[in-house]
Enzyme design. Sequence first.
Site, mmCIF file in Angstrom:
data_model
loop_
_atom_site.group_PDB
_atom_site.id
_atom_site.type_symbol
_atom_site.label_atom_id
_atom_site.label_comp_id
_atom_site.label_asym_id
_atom_site.label_seq_id
_atom_site.Cartn_x
_atom_site.Cartn_y
_atom_site.Cartn_z
ATOM 1 N N HIS A 1 0.868 -1.244 -0.032
ATOM 2 C CA HIS A 1 0.068 -0.083 0.045
ATOM 3 C C HIS A 1 0.766 1.339 -0.098
ATOM 4 O O HIS A 1 1.734 1.209 0.782
ATOM 5 C CB HIS A 1 -0.883 0.083 1.336
ATOM 6 C CG HIS A 1 -2.094 -0.698 1.264
ATOM 7 N ND1 HIS A 1 -2.096 -2.336 1.374
ATOM 8 C CD2 HIS A 1 -3.294 -0.520 0.904
ATOM 9 C CE1 HIS A 1 -3.223 -2.509 1.221
ATOM 10 N NE2 HIS A 1 -4.187 -1.771 1.177
ATOM 11 N N ASN B 1 7.936 -3.865 3.333
ATOM 12 C CA ASN B 1 6.669 -3.435 3.646
ATOM 13 C C ASN B 1 5.913 -3.965 5.053
ATOM 14 O O ASN B 1 5.332 -2.958 5.625
ATOM 15 C CB ASN B 1 5.877 -4.243 2.736
ATOM 16 C CG ASN B 1 4.357 -4.262 2.804
ATOM 17 O OD1 ASN B 1 3.763 -3.153 2.887
ATOM 18 N ND2 ASN B 1 3.681 -5.390 2.501
#
Length: 292
Positions: free
Chosen positions: A146, A177
């Site tokens: 994201h 991440n």
Amino acid sequence: MSAKKRKQSNGPLPIIIIAALLGLMAYKYQLFDGELLSKIPKVNVAENQAATKQGTTSTTSTTLPGGALEIPVMQSSTGGQVLKRKGYTLSYNADYKTPQWVAWELTKKETKGEVGRTDKFLPDPDVRGAKAYTSDYTKSGYDRGHMAPAADMKWNRRAMEESFYMSNICPQNPNLNRGDWNDLEDKSRQWAKKYGAVYITCGPIYDSKKPKRIGNNKVAVPDAFYKVILINDKKNPQAIGFIFPNKAGHKPLTKYAVTVDSVERRTGIDFFPALPDEIENRIEAEIPNLLK
């Protein structure tokens, strides 16, 4: 000119002045009774400036959100499709199938939302032309990373769902991440709670014109990621930048912190252009002492 001619030419002047005054009075009363005022289009200067600076950038609407502090300006002629979402705005690169930038405001109130993660990655229905699909990441060795995090969107169901659109996703090293990148997301929420609101812009960095690609749709793998954060404290506004290589690493956030100016040079993007120049120039040239 003779005195006689001057006298003749000045004769109608009082009549002209009186006519002008009567016209102004008529205009005044029409203006302030609301009839004319309602017909004048409202123009947002910041909005028009942002749209003009975007140049060749195509958008899903005619203009960008006016005056939004987090909305950047691309310095190059390489524009993307600008998409306005419930919780963020992004510029999408159809060649790389990743965003150029994703920007959003995060308030203290929004950090207290209770909407749960959907974990349902979807192709963006509004992307024109080539787009990424969740299957492009399957067995690629990269996470669906994201840019605008789901945890910043838990204040609204629609915002949460749209955070899982693939236009908001980049191929990201799994360790990054779930590690250092996630640490900065947590720190950003702490700043939002402390200062009331923060303005965030982030995205991928491509150092090579021929980046690695994954999946059937040839999603480009970034070399690094950037994030810039503005704390719009009226008494002491501060801005800080970060650059993360797209690889594993367990480092303190201070190791990634840089000036916003340096991120602008690396990316060719002008961040926080809605700020007054004297403030923007000052805060983007320094690294504030925020990482304690």
